[in-house]
Scaffold this active site. Structure first.
Site, mmCIF file in Angstrom:
data_model
loop_
_atom_site.group_PDB
_atom_site.id
_atom_site.type_symbol
_atom_site.label_atom_id
_atom_site.label_comp_id
_atom_site.label_asym_id
_atom_site.label_seq_id
_atom_site.Cartn_x
_atom_site.Cartn_y
_atom_site.Cartn_z
ATOM 1 N N TYR A 63 0.860 -1.177 0.000
ATOM 2 C CA TYR A 63 0.000 0.000 0.000
ATOM 3 C C TYR A 63 0.901 1.233 0.000
ATOM 4 C CZ TYR A 63 -3.874 -3.058 1.531
ATOM 5 O OH TYR A 63 -4.826 -4.037 1.633
ATOM 6 N N LEU A 215 -17.738 -2.261 2.735
ATOM 7 C CA LEU A 215 -18.700 -1.209 2.399
ATOM 8 C C LEU A 215 -18.732 -0.951 0.893
ATOM 9 C CD1 LEU A 215 -17.912 1.274 5.317
ATOM 10 C CD2 LEU A 215 -19.758 -0.405 5.157
ATOM 11 N N GLY A 217 -15.974 -0.812 -1.136
ATOM 12 C CA GLY A 217 -14.677 -0.397 -1.655
ATOM 13 C C GLY A 217 -14.753 0.907 -2.419
#
Length: 290
Positions: A63, A215, A217
């Site tokens: 990330y 939720l 994405g």
């Protein structure tokens, strides 16, 4: 007692954590690439999560890359004794921000050491092997070679526990023949329910299930049924979607992500939302079981 204590707890390996945690992916820049627009805000979200009682943070060194782990270290180290940090390996980022497989022994070993260095840990609590035969959804294929490499890193003492991500039931069965699997992380939410049967099977085996994009994405869940239930319960649609997941199975652990303190508090407040039977029945119509 904090709000999220009301969500209950679940075992992950040798640890028991609260069922409502935090996913750090959105702390990186747009497309999960590069630094955040507001570093101070990102650090504030992490500190607020732990202050609110979160003891399970999900991250990965790809990330950013490296960004979220460095933010976690800056915000939270020295870490609370009860904080479980779960990371992922098996992918890397291209210069164009693409998501690419990274399965060789060199890549997997380097990924473990990158996570250790950027998080500032001597050992990683849980490492999920992200399977990349298809970037967006599980696809069949043997995971023996990369998982055996990760299991060897575990034997070296660099990793305590191993999980799997973006996998099929067949791959989970293969993985359990190689090493203990403590959690599975797949796409699942109110509208995307291909893993319904798998979740129940894992619950019987005592394996945690961690839905990513709980939720929706990058494309948030949209449903008139969801909105109607939320209006009736004086809650937000996203709180209802999280509460439904908590009711769905006792082995589900949630890691909704956000880069906003206000949104974080809203997500965590879902722990105290009680869904009556008629609301659960209505929500079942949002996504038919596979």
């Amino acid at each position: 007692m904090s709000i999220i204590d009301q969500a209950g707890t679940c075992a992950v390996g040798h640890r028991t954590v609260k069922r409502l945690g935090y996913g750090a992916m959105q702390l990186a820049g747009p497309g999960v690439f590069g630094p955040p627009k507001d570093k101070a805000a990102a650090l504030a979200v992490l500190r607020e999560a732990v202050a609110a009682g979160v003891d399970h943070i999900d991250t990965s060194d790809f990330y950013g890359p490296h960004i979220t782990n460095q933010l976690i270290r800056e915000a939270l180290a020295p870490y609370p004794d009860d904080l479980l940090i779960v990371t992922k390996i098996g992918a890397r980022r291209g210069d164009d921000a693409s998501w690419l497989p990274a399965y060789s022994a060199r890549e997997l070993t380097q990924a473990v050491h990158d996570n250790l260095r950027n998080l500032g840990r001597d050992v990683l609590d849980v490492v999920n092997l992200r399977i990349m035969f298809d970037t967006h959804s599980p696809a069949e294929g043997s995971i023996e070679e990369p998982l055996s490499i990760l299991a060897e890193l575990q034997r070296q003492g660099l990793v305590r526990h191993i999980g799997l991500s973006n996998v099929t039931p067949t791959q989970i069965a293969q993985g359990r023949g190689i090493c203990d699997i403590v959690c599975v992380q797949n796409l699942y939410n109110l509208a995307h329910r291909a893993d319904d049967a798998l979740i129940d099977d894992l619950a019987r085996a005592g394996i945690a299930y961690v839905p990513f994009f709980p939720l929706g994405g990058f494309s948030p869940l949209q449903s008139s049924i969801l909105s109607d239930v939320a209006h009736r319960l004086d809650a937000t649609p996203m709180q209802v979607a999280l509460a439904w997941l908590l009711r769905r199975a006792p082995n589900i652990l949630l890691i909704p992500g956000t880069s906003s303190v206000a949104h974080l508090r809203e997500n965590l407040a879902a722990a105290r939302l009680q869904l009556p039977a008629d609301a659960m029945h209505a929500l079942e119509r949002v996504g038919a079981p596979a």
